[in-house]
Design an enzyme around this catalytic site. Structure first.
Site, PDB file in Angstrom:
ATOM      1  N   ASN A 141       0.846  -1.190   0.000  1.00  0.00           N
ATOM      2  CA  ASN A 141       0.000   0.000   0.000  1.00  0.00           C
ATOM      3  C   ASN A 141       0.884   1.244   0.000  1.00  0.00           C
ATOM      4  O   ASN A 141       1.352   1.687   1.046  1.00  0.00           O
ATOM      5  CB  ASN A 141      -0.911  -0.020   1.232  1.00  0.00           C
ATOM      6  CG  ASN A 141      -1.955   1.076   1.204  1.00  0.00           C
ATOM      7  OD1 ASN A 141      -1.944   1.936   0.324  1.00  0.00           O
ATOM      8  ND2 ASN A 141      -2.866   1.065   2.164  1.00  0.00           N
ATOM      9  N   ASN A 194      -5.830   6.445  -1.093  1.00  0.00           N
ATOM     10  CA  ASN A 194      -6.740   5.950  -2.139  1.00  0.00           C
ATOM     11  C   ASN A 194      -7.347   4.591  -1.787  1.00  0.00           C
ATOM     12  O   ASN A 194      -7.882   3.910  -2.651  1.00  0.00           O
ATOM     13  CB  ASN A 194      -6.016   5.881  -3.501  1.00  0.00           C
ATOM     14  CG  ASN A 194      -4.878   4.857  -3.524  1.00  0.00           C
ATOM     15  OD1 ASN A 194      -4.750   4.002  -2.648  1.00  0.00           O
ATOM     16  ND2 ASN A 194      -4.039   4.950  -4.554  1.00  0.00           N
ATOM     17  N   ASP A 195      -7.296   4.207  -0.522  1.00  0.00           N
ATOM     18  CA  ASP A 195      -7.807   2.884  -0.131  1.00  0.00           C
ATOM     19  C   ASP A 195      -9.313   2.759  -0.334  1.00  0.00           C
ATOM     20  O   ASP A 195      -9.807   1.704  -0.741  1.00  0.00           O
ATOM     21  CB  ASP A 195      -7.477   2.597   1.333  1.00  0.00           C
ATOM     22  CG  ASP A 195      -5.992   2.355   1.550  1.00  0.00           C
ATOM     23  OD1 ASP A 195      -5.235   2.392   0.560  1.00  0.00           O
ATOM     24  OD2 ASP A 195      -5.588   2.133   2.711  1.00  0.00           O
ATOM     25  N   GLY A 250      -6.040  -2.551   0.084  1.00  0.00           N
ATOM     26  CA  GLY A 250      -5.451  -1.235  -0.128  1.00  0.00           C
ATOM     27  C   GLY A 250      -4.143  -1.209  -0.897  1.00  0.00           C
ATOM     28  O   GLY A 250      -3.565  -0.129  -1.093  1.00  0.00           O
ATOM     29  N   ASP A 255      -1.617  -0.983  -4.024  1.00  0.00           N
ATOM     30  CA  ASP A 255      -1.803  -0.126  -5.186  1.00  0.00           C
ATOM     31  C   ASP A 255      -0.552  -0.084  -6.052  1.00  0.00           C
ATOM     32  O   ASP A 255       0.467  -0.730  -5.757  1.00  0.00           O
ATOM     33  CB  ASP A 255      -2.217   1.283  -4.752  1.00  0.00           C
ATOM     34  CG  ASP A 255      -1.311   1.871  -3.677  1.00  0.00           C
ATOM     35  OD1 ASP A 255      -0.101   1.554  -3.666  1.00  0.00           O
ATOM     36  OD2 ASP A 255      -1.806   2.647  -2.831  1.00  0.00           O
ATOM     37  N   ASP A 262      -6.963 -13.359 -19.757  1.00  0.00           N
ATOM     38  CA  ASP A 262      -7.673 -14.243 -18.848  1.00  0.00           C
ATOM     39  C   ASP A 262      -8.683 -15.115 -19.604  1.00  0.00           C
ATOM     40  O   ASP A 262      -9.189 -14.725 -20.662  1.00  0.00           O
ATOM     41  CB  ASP A 262      -8.393 -13.386 -17.801  1.00  0.00           C
ATOM     42  CG  ASP A 262      -9.111 -14.194 -16.760  1.00  0.00           C
ATOM     43  OD1 ASP A 262      -8.432 -14.885 -15.987  1.00  0.00           O
ATOM     44  OD2 ASP A 262     -10.358 -14.129 -16.719  1.00  0.00           O
ATOM     45  N   GLU A 269      -4.474 -17.575 -21.071  1.00  0.00           N
ATOM     46  CA  GLU A 269      -4.742 -18.555 -20.021  1.00  0.00           C
ATOM     47  C   GLU A 269      -5.518 -19.724 -20.606  1.00  0.00           C
ATOM     48  O   GLU A 269      -6.681 -19.584 -20.962  1.00  0.00           O
ATOM     49  CB  GLU A 269      -5.529 -17.928 -18.872  1.00  0.00           C
ATOM     50  CG  GLU A 269      -5.758 -18.915 -17.740  1.00  0.00           C
ATOM     51  CD  GLU A 269      -6.829 -18.473 -16.753  1.00  0.00           C
ATOM     52  OE1 GLU A 269      -6.789 -18.940 -15.603  1.00  0.00           O
ATOM     53  OE2 GLU A 269      -7.714 -17.676 -17.139  1.00  0.00           O
TER      54      GLU A 269
END
Length: 625
Positions: free
Chosen positions: A141, A146-147, A166, A168, A339, A368
């Site tokens: 974090n 910005n959490d 949190g 980032d 993905d 994937e």
């Protein structure tokens, strides 16, 4: 549309969320992406506007080198798709667009930026690299401010193992030296797109993982801003670390604005008709597959909170391809991990891969492909003429789940005719079905699987043996964050057990594993082991590009060689509880002319002119002299 040459490459330009001026006033129409560039390797693009009744308007443009080729609208009157042809001669500037509906008129100014070419942008990745996979929310974090945001549906809750914690982009950037110190040359983050989703009541989990996008043109502000992502890529490049971006074209999050106003009725597949997917990727390459099973895979939703996109809608397909190209150009990322590659329509995925690589020939993509065996894995690698149905995915690289499956079996079964170390031998014997197995991304674990150290019963010796194999066998190694410290699963329910926080990534943590003094004695031992062999691999040309010669394992001893004209490496896996003798005579075809072997880990020189001994429960890596 989307021709295969760079000069006449066609693409959809969907404009949805940028404010423009309307006769001096703020517009009620929005646009995606926020801008484009002049002199791009594509020529025809599509603009998609979103706003109340915009589909009833007719578009016009007055700008040298730019013409409108067609305009389309779907069932919703609130979207308008405008196809532009941008000549290579068109210069950067503000492009005026006018929309008229009878006496009503809207004026827009769209920015065409100057393209910034940089040799460190979109470099691609290959077998010279070692990829470090991390989940931003769980790594570090860097900016506690910005959490959480009042206007977003999920707030940070570090007490919940399945909630947002949190982490980032700044946290990753601040600790890039730690990643590089472990020998890693590339960072793959799980998706960083906006995922403004609520906590799922069923399992108490939100969308911290990033796979439920609600805005495909915005970085989730709890991770940072678009500019901060671009800065992170540039900072990584300055430090000789590549960046791989995770994307998802199979599904979105149910809170995406599209779900309140679909551009067309078939933009997503219908949940009431298809329900949840069957997760059986093998169906696509099964010559006997039923249409029922295929439809369930391709049209079923991944989970009820993730609507399944219909890539056979041409407007949506163009949108997704454009979105990919925009992020590559904007951020300069070096590769994409796609993905759920086997879930969307395979013809769309082939088109996507082909057109992205046509626009960016130095780029690389890994898809994937989580399937059950080698044959079905190889189906998804491009340029494979042996496929019975003639399908070419144009995909250079696949996620080699078979590596993980075989390694787990090798470490957890007794030595036998097809078990124990012989699982690794048989694994490589099947490489003939791949077009280029050296491009396979190989790994011990990832964010969706159990931690490797847990699956092998927390056996340190087995762990070190397996990691050395990962660093020496063919392919592109991927290392899941925490593996360099021998993380195991934590004792919680849900996916959080595989995705713990990195201690020291948050202010106030009891210890900091990013520095030597904050790690335990064992963690330092493992980190040093990982760093030493991973850094050695950087200059091991025989590992990067060399041939492989392997010998049938005997007496719980497996030997293979990596070799080219510049270098010859001998790898000896001894699973016995006692030291083992290595026969020179058995391996003479590769040992002929070599009398010494430098052990890259112990830094001792062995006499290999005669039979020699290797330690118990180790993978010995020798550079032959």
């Amino acid at each position: 549309m989307f021709k295969n040459t760079l000069n006449s490459f066609k693409i959809v330009f969907l404009l949805t969320f940028l404010s423009f001026s309307v006769l001096g006033q703020k517009s009620d129409v929005s646009v995606e992406p926020p801008f484009w560039w002049s002199k791009m390797p594509i020529q025809e693009i599509q603009l998609m506007f979103n706003g109340q009744g915009i589909g009833k308007y007719k578009a016009a443009v007055d700008y040298p080198g730019i013409t409108i080729t067609k305009s389309l609208t779907g069932e919703s009157p609130n979207y308008l798709f405008v196809y532009l042809n941008i000549s290579p001669d068109a210069e950067a500037g503000n492009v005026p667009l006018t929309f008229t509906n009878g006496k009503k008129k809207k004026s827009f100014s769209y920015e065409l930026k100057t393209r910034e070419l940089d040799p460190k942008k979109y470099q691609g990745f290959n077998s010279t690299d070692v990829i470090y996979l991390l989940m931003p929310d769980r790594f570090a974090n860097g900016n506690p401010n910005n959490d959480s945001f009042d206007d977003m549906l999920e707030k940070a809750d570090r007490e919940s193992p399945n909630g947002r914690h949190g982490g980032d982009l700044k946290g990753i950037q601040d600790r890039l030296a730690y990643i590089k110190g472990a020998g890693m040359t590339a960072v793959w983050t799980t998706p960083v797109f906006e995922n403004d989703m609520p906590v799922y009541e069923a399992n108490g989990a939100g969308a911290y993982h990033g796979y439920a996008a609600t805005d495909l043109y915005a970085i989730d502000k709890r991770f940072g801003t678009n500019q901060e992502f671009k800065d992170f890529v540039e900072y990584s490049h300055k430090n000789d670390v590549k960046v791989i971006m995770d994307m998802i074209h199979n599904h979105i999050g149910v809170e995406h604005p599209w779900m309140k106003d679909l551009p067309t009725k078939d933009w997503v597949h219908d949940w009431d008709t298809y329900g949840q997917t069957n997760y059986r990727g093998v169906i696509v390459s099964d010559p006997y597959a039923s249409q029922y099973d295929l439809a369930k895979l391709q049209k079923g939703w991944f989970v009820k909170g993730m609507p399944d996109l219909n890539q056979r809608n041409p407007l949506l397909a163009d949108y997704l391809i454009l979105n990919t190209l925009w992020w590559i150009e904007y951020s300069g990322v070096d590769g994409i991990r796609m993905d759920t590659y086997v879930y969307p329509y395979k013809d769309y995925m082939a088109r996507w891969a082909k057109e992205v690589l046509a626009a960016y020939p130095t780029f690389n993509i890994v898809g994937e492909a989580w399937v059950e065996n080698v044959v079905h894995e190889s189906y998804w690698q491009g340029d494979l003429p042996a496929q019975n149905d003639g399908y070419d995915s144009f995909l250079p690289t696949v996620t080699d789940f078979q590596f993980m499956f075989h390694m787990n079996d090798a470490m957890n079964t007794d030595f036998g005719w097809t078990t124990g170390l012989r699982k690794l031998y048989y694994y490589l014997t099947m490489d003939r079905v791949y077009s280029n197995p050296q491009q396979n991304v190989i790994f011990l674990d990832n964010h969706d699987t159990e931690r490797f150290f847990t699956t092998i019963g927390q056996d340190k010796e087995k762990y070190m043996m397996a990691y050395a194999y990962l660093m020496t066998v063919r392919g592109i190694p991927q290392v899941y964050y925490g593996t360099e410290l021998m993380f195991s699963n934590i004792n919680v329910k849900g996916d959080g057990r595989k995705r713990p926080d990195m201690p020291g990534g948050w202010e106030g943590d009891e210890r900091n594993v990013f520095v030597e003094s904050g790690r335990t004695e064992t963690e330092n031992e493992i980190y040093d082991y990982v760093a030493k062999i991973t850094k050695w691999r950087k200059n091991a040309s025989a590992v990067h590009y060399g041939k492989t010669t392997q010998f049938i394992p005997e007496d719980n001893l497996y030997v293979f060689f990596r070799h080219n004209e510049e270098q010859k490496i001998m790898v000896i896996m001894n699973m016995n509880d006692e030291p083992a003798k290595v026969s020179r005579e058995k391996h003479i075809e590769l040992l002929r002319g070599c009398t010494e072997g430098f052990d890259v880990m112990s830094e001792q020189t062995l006499d290999i002119s005669v039979d020699f001994e290797v330690p118990a429960k180790t993978t010995t890596v020798l550079e032959l002299k």
